[in-house]
Every structure is written in C-alpha cells, then in structure tokens.
Design a protein around this motif. Structure first.
Motif, PDB file in Angstrom:
ATOM      1  N   ALA A  22       0.829  -1.193   0.000  1.00  0.00           N
ATOM      2  CA  ALA A  22       0.000   0.000   0.000  1.00  0.00           C
ATOM      3  C   ALA A  22       0.866   1.246   0.000  1.00  0.00           C
ATOM      4  O   ALA A  22       1.980   1.239   0.539  1.00  0.00           O
ATOM      5  N   ALA A  23       0.329   2.311  -0.607  1.00  0.00           N
ATOM      6  CA  ALA A  23       1.026   3.595  -0.654  1.00  0.00           C
ATOM      7  C   ALA A  23       0.206   4.653   0.087  1.00  0.00           C
ATOM      8  O   ALA A  23      -1.009   4.743  -0.083  1.00  0.00           O
ATOM      9  N   HIS A  24       0.918   5.420   0.900  1.00  0.00           N
ATOM     10  CA  HIS A  24       0.317   6.489   1.699  1.00  0.00           C
ATOM     11  C   HIS A  24       0.683   7.821   1.053  1.00  0.00           C
ATOM     12  O   HIS A  24       1.767   7.950   0.506  1.00  0.00           O
ATOM     13  N   SER A  25      -0.203   8.788   1.110  1.00  0.00           N
ATOM     14  CA  SER A  25       0.087  10.069   0.471  1.00  0.00           C
ATOM     15  C   SER A  25       1.093  10.894   1.259  1.00  0.00           C
ATOM     16  O   SER A  25       1.717  11.805   0.716  1.00  0.00           O
ATOM     17  N   GLY A  26       1.269  10.598   2.551  1.00  0.00           N
ATOM     18  CA  GLY A  26       2.224  11.326   3.371  1.00  0.00           C
ATOM     19  C   GLY A  26       3.575  10.640   3.391  1.00  0.00           C
ATOM     20  O   GLY A  26       3.781   9.603   2.774  1.00  0.00           O
ATOM     21  N   ILE A  27       4.524  11.223   4.131  1.00  0.00           N
ATOM     22  CA  ILE A  27       5.878  10.690   4.180  1.00  0.00           C
ATOM     23  C   ILE A  27       6.167   9.895   5.445  1.00  0.00           C
ATOM     24  O   ILE A  27       7.153   9.146   5.514  1.00  0.00           O
ATOM     25  N   GLY A  28       5.316  10.054   6.455  1.00  0.00           N
ATOM     26  CA  GLY A  28       5.562   9.361   7.710  1.00  0.00           C
ATOM     27  C   GLY A  28       5.021   7.944   7.711  1.00  0.00           C
ATOM     28  O   GLY A  28       3.924   7.693   7.220  1.00  0.00           O
ATOM     29  N   ARG A  29       5.786   7.009   8.307  1.00  0.00           N
ATOM     30  CA  ARG A  29       5.331   5.631   8.377  1.00  0.00           C
ATOM     31  C   ARG A  29       4.080   5.539   9.242  1.00  0.00           C
ATOM     32  O   ARG A  29       3.899   6.339  10.177  1.00  0.00           O
ATOM     33  N   THR A  30       3.202   4.602   8.918  1.00  0.00           N
ATOM     34  CA  THR A  30       1.971   4.444   9.666  1.00  0.00           C
ATOM     35  C   THR A  30       1.472   3.017   9.569  1.00  0.00           C
ATOM     36  O   THR A  30       1.497   2.419   8.494  1.00  0.00           O
ATOM     37  N   PRO A  31       1.006   2.444  10.678  1.00  0.00           N
ATOM     38  CA  PRO A  31       0.449   1.094  10.658  1.00  0.00           C
ATOM     39  C   PRO A  31      -1.060   1.079  10.395  1.00  0.00           C
ATOM     40  O   PRO A  31      -1.668   0.016  10.342  1.00  0.00           O
ATOM     41  N   ARG A  32      -1.642   2.258  10.254  1.00  0.00           N
ATOM     42  CA  ARG A  32      -3.104   2.334  10.160  1.00  0.00           C
ATOM     43  C   ARG A  32      -3.583   2.091   8.739  1.00  0.00           C
ATOM     44  O   ARG A  32      -3.205   2.800   7.806  1.00  0.00           O
ATOM     45  N   LEU A  33      -4.449   1.115   8.616  1.00  0.00           N
ATOM     46  CA  LEU A  33      -4.989   0.699   7.317  1.00  0.00           C
ATOM     47  C   LEU A  33      -5.606   1.875   6.572  1.00  0.00           C
ATOM     48  O   LEU A  33      -5.358   2.062   5.369  1.00  0.00           O
ATOM     49  N   ASN A  34      -6.390   2.679   7.258  1.00  0.00           N
ATOM     50  CA  ASN A  34      -7.144   3.749   6.599  1.00  0.00           C
ATOM     51  C   ASN A  34      -6.280   4.916   6.153  1.00  0.00           C
ATOM     52  O   ASN A  34      -6.756   5.812   5.456  1.00  0.00           O
ATOM     53  N   ASP A  35      -5.009   4.929   6.547  1.00  0.00           N
ATOM     54  CA  ASP A  35      -4.105   5.997   6.095  1.00  0.00           C
ATOM     55  C   ASP A  35      -3.619   5.769   4.663  1.00  0.00           C
ATOM     56  O   ASP A  35      -3.077   6.678   4.045  1.00  0.00           O
ATOM     57  N   TYR A  36      -3.807   4.573   4.163  1.00  0.00           N
ATOM     58  CA  TYR A  36      -3.274   4.228   2.852  1.00  0.00           C
ATOM     59  C   TYR A  36      -4.313   4.459   1.763  1.00  0.00           C
ATOM     60  O   TYR A  36      -5.474   4.095   1.902  1.00  0.00           O
ATOM     61  N   THR A  37      -3.838   5.051   0.661  1.00  0.00           N
ATOM     62  CA  THR A  37      -4.724   5.450  -0.415  1.00  0.00           C
ATOM     63  C   THR A  37      -4.767   4.438  -1.554  1.00  0.00           C
ATOM     64  O   THR A  37      -5.819   4.192  -2.129  1.00  0.00           O
ATOM     65  N   TYR A  38      -3.610   3.893  -1.880  1.00  0.00           N
ATOM     66  CA  TYR A  38      -3.521   2.998  -3.028  1.00  0.00           C
ATOM     67  C   TYR A  38      -3.044   1.620  -2.584  1.00  0.00           C
ATOM     68  O   TYR A  38      -2.185   1.506  -1.708  1.00  0.00           O
ATOM     69  N   TRP A  39      -3.592   0.607  -3.266  1.00  0.00           N
ATOM     70  CA  TRP A  39      -3.310  -0.783  -2.911  1.00  0.00           C
ATOM     71  C   TRP A  39      -2.989  -1.602  -4.151  1.00  0.00           C
ATOM     72  O   TRP A  39      -3.530  -1.372  -5.224  1.00  0.00           O
ATOM     73  N   GLY A  40      -2.134  -2.586  -3.953  1.00  0.00           N
ATOM     74  CA  GLY A  40      -1.865  -3.543  -5.005  1.00  0.00           C
ATOM     75  C   GLY A  40      -2.866  -4.685  -4.954  1.00  0.00           C
ATOM     76  O   GLY A  40      -3.739  -4.721  -4.078  1.00  0.00           O
ATOM     77  N   GLN A  41      -2.728  -5.604  -5.881  1.00  0.00           N
ATOM     78  CA  GLN A  41      -3.647  -6.741  -5.972  1.00  0.00           C
ATOM     79  C   GLN A  41      -3.257  -7.887  -5.046  1.00  0.00           C
ATOM     80  O   GLN A  41      -4.053  -8.806  -4.838  1.00  0.00           O
ATOM     81  N   GLY A  42      -2.054  -7.847  -4.535  1.00  0.00           N
ATOM     82  CA  GLY A  42      -1.623  -8.878  -3.600  1.00  0.00           C
ATOM     83  C   GLY A  42      -0.802  -9.973  -4.249  1.00  0.00           C
ATOM     84  O   GLY A  42      -0.938 -10.242  -5.445  1.00  0.00           O
ATOM     85  N   THR A  43       0.050 -10.591  -3.450  1.00  0.00           N
ATOM     86  CA  THR A  43       0.841 -11.728  -3.906  1.00  0.00           C
ATOM     87  C   THR A  43       0.764 -12.819  -2.842  1.00  0.00           C
ATOM     88  O   THR A  43       0.878 -12.543  -1.650  1.00  0.00           O
ATOM     89  N   GLN A  44       0.544 -14.053  -3.285  1.00  0.00           N
ATOM     90  CA  GLN A  44       0.324 -15.162  -2.361  1.00  0.00           C
ATOM     91  C   GLN A  44       1.648 -15.697  -1.833  1.00  0.00           C
ATOM     92  O   GLN A  44       2.565 -15.990  -2.603  1.00  0.00           O
ATOM     93  N   VAL A  45       1.711 -15.851  -0.520  1.00  0.00           N
ATOM     94  CA  VAL A  45       2.845 -16.503   0.135  1.00  0.00           C
ATOM     95  C   VAL A  45       2.315 -17.720   0.866  1.00  0.00           C
ATOM     96  O   VAL A  45       1.383 -17.604   1.674  1.00  0.00           O
ATOM     97  N   THR A  46       2.872 -18.873   0.573  1.00  0.00           N
ATOM     98  CA  THR A  46       2.463 -20.110   1.226  1.00  0.00           C
ATOM     99  C   THR A  46       3.682 -20.751   1.871  1.00  0.00           C
ATOM    100  O   THR A  46       4.687 -21.000   1.201  1.00  0.00           O
ATOM    101  N   VAL A  47       3.574 -21.000   3.161  1.00  0.00           N
ATOM    102  CA  VAL A  47       4.675 -21.622   3.902  1.00  0.00           C
ATOM    103  C   VAL A  47       4.208 -22.993   4.362  1.00  0.00           C
ATOM    104  O   VAL A  47       3.327 -23.111   5.217  1.00  0.00           O
ATOM    105  N   SER A  48       4.798 -24.015   3.764  1.00  0.00           N
ATOM    106  CA  SER A  48       4.357 -25.369   4.050  1.00  0.00           C
ATOM    107  C   SER A  48       5.456 -26.354   3.702  1.00  0.00           C
ATOM    108  O   SER A  48       6.233 -26.141   2.768  1.00  0.00           O
TER     109      SER A  48
END
Length: 124
Positions: free
Chosen positions: A97-123
């Motif tokens: 996800a990309a945030h419009s500001g420069i400061g790091r943030t753990p808050r989901l709603n602070d992020y504006t743009y999202w990718g489609q995701g990549t699957q990680v499977t550990v087995s």
C-alpha cells in the motif's frame, strides 16, 4: 493512474526466506510512506510493516519483528519485504500500500492505493 504491483510470492518451506517487491507507477508517490498488510482472523487486512518516505524509519507488527525487514529504493520506486525464518502462520496474501504522506503508519485507513496482492504459502 497510480498502480502498485507486487511480486515475489510463492511456496516456501518453514524456516525459508522470500523477498516481496512492490513497484509503484503513475502519480508522484516516489517519496511517500509504504506499508505491507496481510489478512488475519477477523481482519480483512492486518498491519505487517511500514517504512517512511526516506526509508530511515520503519515499524513492524510484533508477529514479524526480527524476521521481516522492509526497505525501499526510491530511485526505482520500489519497496521490498524480506521475509526470513518463515512460519506456516505467515501464509497469506500480502498487499502493498502507498500512503500520500511521508511518515510511516500502521493504520490501514491511512493508505490510499493498494496492489492486488501476492500469495505466500509456507508449508512443508
């Protein structure tokens, strides 16, 4: 139009390593904060790691601290998530996800743009 494209996911044995990449194109987000998220029980997307626009500051979820490392190359407009000592419970789709500001943030709603995701499977 801003696009985020994740790559690097796959199948790995417990204890192994993977490196995810997130390339951003379009817009002017080269120096903005980035984050990685994954689903968790009761949460569509849960915080994993975040990095400031400069790359100087990072933050991690307790569950991945000491095992995962977030970094960035602003010249390539790309953020990375190095995942070591992988555990089966790390299995998930990982979203960048990309945030419009420069400061790091753990808050989901602070992020504006999202990718489609990549699957990680550990087995094994």
């Amino acid at each position: 139009q801003v696009q985020l494209v994740e790559s690097g996911g796959g199948l790995m044995q417990p204890g192994g390593s993977l490196r995810l990449s997130c390339a951003v194109s379009g817009g002017t987000f080269s120096g903005s904060a980035r984050g990685w998220f994954r689903p968790a029980p009761g949460k569509e997307r849960d915080f994993v790691a975040t990095i400031s626009g400069s790359g100087r500051y990072t933050d991690y979820a307790d569950s991945v601290k000491g095992r995962f490392t977030i970094s960035r190359d602003n010249a390539k407009n790309t953020v990375y998530l190095q995942m070591n000592s992988l555990k089966p419970e790390d299995t998930a789709v990982y979203y960048c996800a990309a945030h419009s500001g420069i400061g790091r943030t753990p808050r989901l709603n602070d992020y504006t743009y999202w990718g489609q995701g990549t699957q990680v499977t550990v087995s094994s």
